[in-house]
Design a protein around this motif. Sequence first.
Motif, PDB file in Angstrom:
ATOM      1  N   GLU A  34      -7.577   3.922  -7.834  1.00 51.02           N
ATOM      2  CA  GLU A  34      -7.962   5.292  -7.526  1.00 51.02           C
ATOM      3  C   GLU A  34      -8.774   5.284  -6.239  1.00 51.02           C
ATOM      4  OE1 GLU A  34      -9.223   7.587 -10.940  1.00 51.02           O
ATOM      5  OE2 GLU A  34     -10.797   8.553  -9.732  1.00 51.02           O
ATOM      6  N   LYS A  35      -8.622   6.362  -5.477  1.00 49.85           N
ATOM      7  CA  LYS A  35      -9.376   6.480  -4.238  1.00 49.85           C
ATOM      8  C   LYS A  35      -9.665   7.954  -3.992  1.00 49.85           C
ATOM      9  CE  LYS A  35      -9.465   4.096   0.150  1.00 49.85           C
ATOM     10  NZ  LYS A  35      -8.723   3.178   1.046  1.00 49.85           N
ATOM     11  N   HIS A  36     -10.833   8.204  -3.416  1.00 50.06           N
ATOM     12  CA  HIS A  36     -11.242   9.582  -3.154  1.00 50.06           C
ATOM     13  C   HIS A  36     -11.528   9.763  -1.674  1.00 50.06           C
ATOM     14  CE1 HIS A  36     -12.146  10.678  -7.455  1.00 50.06           C
ATOM     15  NE2 HIS A  36     -12.089   9.367  -7.537  1.00 50.06           N
ATOM     16  N   LEU A  85      -2.920   5.270  -8.158  1.00 55.95           N
ATOM     17  CA  LEU A  85      -1.764   4.402  -8.007  1.00 55.95           C
ATOM     18  C   LEU A  85      -1.577   3.610  -9.283  1.00 55.95           C
ATOM     19  CD1 LEU A  85       0.449   3.199  -6.153  1.00 55.95           C
ATOM     20  CD2 LEU A  85      -1.239   1.478  -5.456  1.00 55.95           C
ATOM     21  N   ASP A  86      -0.374   3.653  -9.817  1.00 54.34           N
ATOM     22  CA  ASP A  86      -0.021   2.871 -10.998  1.00 54.34           C
ATOM     23  C   ASP A  86       1.150   1.982 -10.609  1.00 54.34           C
ATOM     24  OD1 ASP A  86       0.907   1.834 -13.410  1.00 54.34           O
ATOM     25  OD2 ASP A  86       0.435   3.662 -14.527  1.00 54.34           O
ATOM     26  N   SER A 111       2.460   7.209  -7.866  1.00 53.55           N
ATOM     27  CA  SER A 111       1.174   7.611  -7.311  1.00 53.55           C
ATOM     28  C   SER A 111       1.049   9.114  -7.457  1.00 53.55           C
ATOM     29  CB  SER A 111       1.086   7.220  -5.835  1.00 53.55           C
ATOM     30  OG  SER A 111      -0.084   7.746  -5.233  1.00 53.55           O
ATOM     31  N   SER A 112      -0.183   9.585  -7.529  1.00 56.41           N
ATOM     32  CA  SER A 112      -0.382  11.027  -7.540  1.00 56.41           C
ATOM     33  C   SER A 112      -1.454  11.398  -6.535  1.00 56.41           C
ATOM     34  CB  SER A 112      -0.769  11.522  -8.933  1.00 56.41           C
ATOM     35  OG  SER A 112      -2.053  11.028  -9.269  1.00 56.41           O
ATOM     36  N   LEU A 113      -1.297  12.566  -5.952  1.00 58.14           N
ATOM     37  CA  LEU A 113      -2.284  13.138  -5.040  1.00 58.14           C
ATOM     38  C   LEU A 113      -2.799  14.421  -5.667  1.00 58.14           C
ATOM     39  CD1 LEU A 113      -3.711  13.433  -2.242  1.00 58.14           C
ATOM     40  CD2 LEU A 113      -1.676  14.685  -1.482  1.00 58.14           C
ATOM     41  N   ASN A 143       0.838  -1.196   0.000  1.00 52.29           N
ATOM     42  CA  ASN A 143       0.000   0.000   0.000  1.00 52.29           C
ATOM     43  C   ASN A 143       0.865   1.236   0.000  1.00 52.29           C
ATOM     44  OD1 ASN A 143       0.398   1.052   2.852  1.00 52.29           O
ATOM     45  ND2 ASN A 143      -0.200  -1.058   3.239  1.00 52.29           N
ATOM     46  N   LEU A 144       0.253   2.346  -0.289  1.00 52.14           N
ATOM     47  CA  LEU A 144       0.928   3.633  -0.279  1.00 52.14           C
ATOM     48  C   LEU A 144       0.037   4.620   0.457  1.00 52.14           C
ATOM     49  CD1 LEU A 144       2.876   5.293  -3.150  1.00 52.14           C
ATOM     50  CD2 LEU A 144       1.067   6.610  -2.011  1.00 52.14           C
TER      51      LEU A 144
END
Lengths: 115, 114
Positions: free
Chosen positions: A55-57, A65-66, A72-74, A31-32
């Motif tokens: 993807e998570k919101h 997350l790739d 990952s991007s935020l 996980n990240l």
Amino acid sequence: SQQGEEDPQALSIQEGENATMNCSYKTSINNLQWYRQNSGRGLVHLILIRSNEREKHSGRLRVTLDTSKKSSSLLITASRAADTASYFCATDARRLTGGGNKLTFGTGTQLKVEL
Amino acid sequence: DVKVTQSSRYLVKRTGEKVFLECVQDMDHENMFWYRQDPGLGLRLIYFSYDVKMKEKGDIPEGYSVSREKKERFSLILESASTNQTSMYLCASSLYGAGQETQYFGPGTRLLVL
């Protein structure tokens, strides 16, 4: 080198704009997580995304997350001055004795949201 | 809500002094951690503890020791402080077990060693 490397190191935007921060890592993960740190304070957990999620919101936060690219991007939408802080990604480097994970943190992105 | 407190926000010590940094959490967490944070280096793990009297070295344990006599309290000890230990020290705690990866942090102690 750090397991997690954030990009950019610093970001300055106007209130109401979106802010995107990226994190790259080197080894496979379970996980990240993303954490936020206000100036001179402790870190606050924002969101966790597992390796089988893309993807998570959470409110104005969107994390992707790739795992194929180990990145990952935020995304913070409609940013506010109160979002000014440093943002860190953390990856679970290894399991610890007794349970839980050793987290490896990046060096962070400093976000400044101007009025 | 989880609360992690640290004994001091700011601390100034002299080289060679013995320094105690204390951390207390109120959520019955099994795991507790000590990190130091330096510009450009991010957070680095010094020690962690997974149970009372149990400890394991992190990435940079040299010059530090720890004590965990009670579940809620985890102390970081600098036996003989040196100027290169000037830093921000962060304590964190987490629950035991798989799926309990989130760590809860205290407000930090900014230590200056003169």
